[in-house]
Scaffold this active site. Structure first.
Site, mmCIF file in Angstrom:
data_model
loop_
_atom_site.group_PDB
_atom_site.id
_atom_site.type_symbol
_atom_site.label_atom_id
_atom_site.label_comp_id
_atom_site.label_asym_id
_atom_site.label_seq_id
_atom_site.Cartn_x
_atom_site.Cartn_y
_atom_site.Cartn_z
ATOM 1 N N ASP A 76 13.551 -4.286 -9.860
ATOM 2 C CA ASP A 76 13.845 -4.797 -11.204
ATOM 3 C C ASP A 76 12.564 -5.375 -11.775
ATOM 4 O O ASP A 76 11.793 -6.010 -11.047
ATOM 5 C CB ASP A 76 14.942 -5.869 -11.159
ATOM 6 C CG ASP A 76 15.551 -6.059 -12.539
ATOM 7 O OD1 ASP A 76 16.198 -5.125 -13.031
ATOM 8 O OD2 ASP A 76 15.342 -7.134 -13.148
ATOM 9 N N PHE A 171 5.227 4.097 -19.876
ATOM 10 C CA PHE A 171 6.533 3.896 -20.512
ATOM 11 C C PHE A 171 6.662 2.440 -20.948
ATOM 12 O O PHE A 171 5.745 1.635 -20.770
ATOM 13 C CB PHE A 171 7.670 4.280 -19.546
ATOM 14 C CG PHE A 171 7.885 3.292 -18.423
ATOM 15 C CD1 PHE A 171 7.048 3.279 -17.322
ATOM 16 C CD2 PHE A 171 8.920 2.371 -18.468
ATOM 17 C CE1 PHE A 171 7.234 2.368 -16.291
ATOM 18 C CE2 PHE A 171 9.120 1.448 -17.438
ATOM 19 C CZ PHE A 171 8.274 1.456 -16.352
ATOM 20 N N HIS A 199 2.198 -4.437 -11.465
ATOM 21 C CA HIS A 199 3.157 -5.348 -10.820
ATOM 22 C C HIS A 199 3.940 -4.604 -9.738
ATOM 23 O O HIS A 199 4.135 -5.094 -8.638
ATOM 24 C CB HIS A 199 4.083 -5.935 -11.878
ATOM 25 C CG HIS A 199 4.571 -4.954 -12.903
ATOM 26 N ND1 HIS A 199 3.717 -4.122 -13.603
ATOM 27 C CD2 HIS A 199 5.822 -4.620 -13.336
ATOM 28 C CE1 HIS A 199 4.418 -3.348 -14.406
ATOM 29 N NE2 HIS A 199 5.694 -3.633 -14.259
HETATM 30 P P1 IMP Z 1 14.899 -2.392 -15.422
HETATM 31 O O1 IMP Z 1 14.917 -0.904 -15.259
HETATM 32 O O2 IMP Z 1 16.229 -2.995 -15.636
HETATM 33 O O3 IMP Z 1 14.136 -3.052 -14.297
HETATM 34 O O4 IMP Z 1 14.097 -2.685 -16.774
HETATM 35 C C1 IMP Z 1 12.740 -2.613 -16.804
HETATM 36 C C2 IMP Z 1 12.250 -2.686 -18.246
HETATM 37 O O5 IMP Z 1 11.088 -3.529 -18.256
HETATM 38 C C3 IMP Z 1 11.778 -1.332 -18.735
HETATM 39 O O6 IMP Z 1 12.776 -0.675 -19.478
HETATM 40 C C4 IMP Z 1 10.592 -1.680 -19.594
HETATM 41 O O7 IMP Z 1 11.028 -2.010 -20.875
HETATM 42 C C5 IMP Z 1 10.025 -2.915 -18.925
HETATM 43 N N1 IMP Z 1 9.000 -2.556 -17.919
HETATM 44 C C6 IMP Z 1 9.071 -2.718 -16.570
HETATM 45 N N2 IMP Z 1 7.963 -2.258 -15.969
HETATM 46 C C7 IMP Z 1 7.192 -1.771 -16.954
HETATM 47 C C8 IMP Z 1 5.908 -1.138 -16.949
HETATM 48 O O8 IMP Z 1 5.288 -0.869 -15.915
HETATM 49 N N3 IMP Z 1 5.419 -0.798 -18.147
HETATM 50 C C9 IMP Z 1 6.082 -1.041 -19.309
HETATM 51 N N4 IMP Z 1 7.282 -1.594 -19.377
HETATM 52 C C10 IMP Z 1 7.846 -1.975 -18.195
#
Ligand code: IMP
Length: 212
Positions: A76, A171, A199
């Site tokens: 996450d 992205f 990260h």
């Molecule tokens: P998750 O899939 O619920 O963990 O949401 C992660 C969200 O955080 C993504 O949809 C992006 O909007 C943002 N995010 C996380 N990691 C990145 C990255 O490496 N680059 C840009 N946005 C990120």
């Protein structure tokens, strides 16, 4: 080491595969190779809560025989922007669909929004405060279930968000995030650089050590 990864985000999957299994010492398979895709309501209070939540759902849904042969992994992540009280944080993927950050109930009902809508909302939030940039940090929590034990690691990438987009690669918020020590956005720097400073790279590097 054989790993089943829970993620619906194809960009993340690509990043995790290229960071985690370059030596073929690790072997990553995406959970949809085994079962139908499913959604998890991410209602935790932290990246770690949400990573563990995803992991628990994955382990419930997968046939038990697979959990014996594979390590299960989830991740996450999100971006915390200093001038915006560290928003959007754990709500990064649904940021554009959130009107009121004090209304937890409506936040939990909000659906994920497009990267473009999220970026535009962040840019507007900065501009509304008269800012062209702000310090920001990407955070990733990786969670693994191995032999019925949950392990978690975190990784951080410090930098700034800016109000002008640049680059095509990556992205999410990549086109407006400039890591410390660089003068271009992650979307300009590209995968090769991103996969050595991100990260997620840092959280996965620590996880590799824990799994040794
Ligand atoms: P998750 O899939 O619920 O963990 O949401 C992660 C969200 O955080 C993504 O949809 C992006 O909007 C943002 N995010 C996380 N990691 C990145 C990255 O490496 N680059 C840009 N946005 C990120």
């Amino acid at each position: 080491m054989k790993i089943i990864l829970f993620s619906q985000n194809k960009h993340k999957v690509k990043e995790i595969e290229s960071i985690f299994s370059p030596s073929k010492e690790h072997y990553v398979r995406v959970y949809t190779e085994f079962i139908e895709p499913f959604c998890v309501v991410e209602n935790g209070e932290s990246f770690k809560d949400n990573a563990i939540l995803k992991l628990r759902f994955l382990s419930q849904k997968l046939p038990k025989s697979l959990s014996k042969d594979f390590i299960l992994m989830s991740e996450d992540s999100g971006i915390c922007v200093q001038s915006l009280d560290n928003q959007p944080g754990i709500y990064s993927s649904r940021y554009a669909n959130i009107d009121d950050f004090s209304d937890k109930e409506s936040i939990l009902k909000a659906k994920d929004s497009s990267d473009e809508a999220n970026i535009n909302k962040l840019i507007n939030s900065l501009k509304n405060k008269g800012l062209e940039s702000s310090k920001a940090t990407f955070i990733s929590c990786v969670a693994v279930l191995k032999n019925e034990q949950i392990l978690t690691t975190h990784g951080f990438l410090n930098g700034k968000v800016v109000t002008n987009k640049s680059g095509e690669s990556g992205f999410g918020y990549d086109p407006i995030f400039i890591p410390n020590g660089y003068s271009e956005s992650l979307a300009v720097l590209g995968d090769v650089v991103k996969d050595t400073i991100s990260h997620r790279f840092k959280a996965l590097k620590l996880m590799k050590i824990l799994l040794k």
